[in-house]
Design an enzyme around this catalytic site. Structure first.
Site, PDB file in Angstrom:
ATOM      1  N   LYS A 111       0.853  -1.194   0.000  1.00 38.95           N
ATOM      2  CA  LYS A 111       0.000   0.000   0.000  1.00 38.95           C
ATOM      3  C   LYS A 111       0.884   1.238   0.000  1.00 38.95           C
ATOM      4  O   LYS A 111       1.775   1.382   0.857  1.00 38.95           O
ATOM      5  CB  LYS A 111      -0.908  -0.033   1.229  1.00 38.95           C
ATOM      6  CG  LYS A 111      -2.179   0.776   1.106  1.00 38.95           C
ATOM      7  CD  LYS A 111      -3.092   0.479   2.288  1.00 38.95           C
ATOM      8  CE  LYS A 111      -4.369   1.279   2.243  1.00 38.95           C
ATOM      9  NZ  LYS A 111      -5.167   1.101   3.466  1.00 38.95           N
TER      10      LYS A 111
HETATM   11  O1  G3P Z   1      -7.963   1.973   5.187  1.00 31.86           O
HETATM   12  C1  G3P Z   1      -8.296   3.139   4.535  1.00 31.86           C
HETATM   13  C2  G3P Z   1      -9.676   3.684   4.872  1.00 31.86           C
HETATM   14  O2  G3P Z   1     -10.633   2.688   4.704  1.00 31.86           O
HETATM   15  C3  G3P Z   1      -9.758   4.434   6.164  1.00 31.86           C
HETATM   16  O3  G3P Z   1     -11.067   4.687   6.587  1.00 31.86           O
HETATM   17  O4  G3P Z   1     -12.680   5.371   8.330  1.00 31.86           O
HETATM   18  O5  G3P Z   1     -10.241   5.900   8.633  1.00 31.86           O
HETATM   19  O6  G3P Z   1     -11.611   7.114   6.940  1.00 31.86           O
HETATM   20  P1  G3P Z   1     -11.409   5.835   7.680  1.00 31.86           P
END
Ligand code: G3P
Length: 218
Positions: free
Chosen positions: A83
């Site tokens: 990633k």
């Molecule tokens: O892993 C990346 C993404 O899904 C993060 O989500 O909820 O931290 O905005 P969030």
């Protein structure tokens, strides 16, 4: 539509993997920090629990450092997707891994132009963050629609749209309607997908009526 689970919590991953509905896992530095565990131990456990892609994020900010870290992460298992952040350095590293046949996930995508760059860099996945765009008062789902529409115009773009930063079941159904290939879903949202009051009500009625028959199936 593939479902990845967005967590570094191995207990959650194992329990969700038992449903047979999980196609992969995404992690990020915040999720690893939340787990409180060693990154490589977590990754090994996750790769043992699921056979699909497991995203593991680099921490370096220069392409050379990302490549060094990504090579180490990729050695954990064949199913690691390195990633990488949506930066010029991340895109350079992405091209490097694409040429080596190592899966990549270009993350922190907030515009369609960035998604075009990820496709041109040969990314396996691009991660547009729906919820974080919604948080700013803009429409995160429109970004998913735009990226899917653009990618459809160019069959040589093989990058899969991985809808990320998902906060609700509606995000998943709308991402599916837009044509997102994958949704990466927090465990709580994933578990909530099965819920519907009419399902619960209908099941109670069926079970009560079945009991009245006095019959047994097995
Ligand atoms: O892993 C990346 C993404 O899904 C993060 O989500 O909820 O931290 O905005 P969030």
């Amino acid at each position: 539509m593939k479902f990845f689970v967005d967590t570094a919590d191995i207990a959650e991953i194992r329990s969700l993997a038992e449903t047979g509905l999980i196609d992969g896992v995404t992690t990020n530095p915040s999720l690893v920090a939340k787990s409180g565990r060693d990154f490589f131990d977590v990754l090994k456990d996750i790769c043992d629990a699921v056979s699909g892609p497991v995203s593991a994020e680099v921490a370096a900010t220069d392409a050379e450092g990302m490549i060094r870290e990504g090579d180490k992460l990729a050695k954990v298992s064949k199913n690691i997707a390195v990633k990488l952040p949506m930066t010029w350095e991340g895109l350079k590293a992405c091209r490097h891994f694409a040429d080596k046949g190592i899966m990549t996930n270009v993350t922190l995508c907030f515009s369609a132009a960035q998604a075009i760059l990820a496709a041109k860099a040969g990314a396996t996945f691009v991660s547009p963050f729906i919820g974080r765009i919604d948080d700013t008062g803009a429409d995160g789902m429109q970004l998913i629609r735009d990226i899917c529409a653009i990618y459809r115009q160019y069959p040589d773009f093989t990058t899969l749209v991985l809808a990320a930063s998902i906060r609700s079941p509606l995000h998943i159904t709308e991402a599916g309607k837009a044509g997102a290939h994958v949704a990466t879903i927090p465990p709580a949202v994933l578990k909530s997908l099965v819920n519907h009051p009419l399902t619960d009500k209908g099941l109670s009625i069926f079970l009560a009526d079945w009991q009245k028959t006095g019959q047994k199936i097995a």
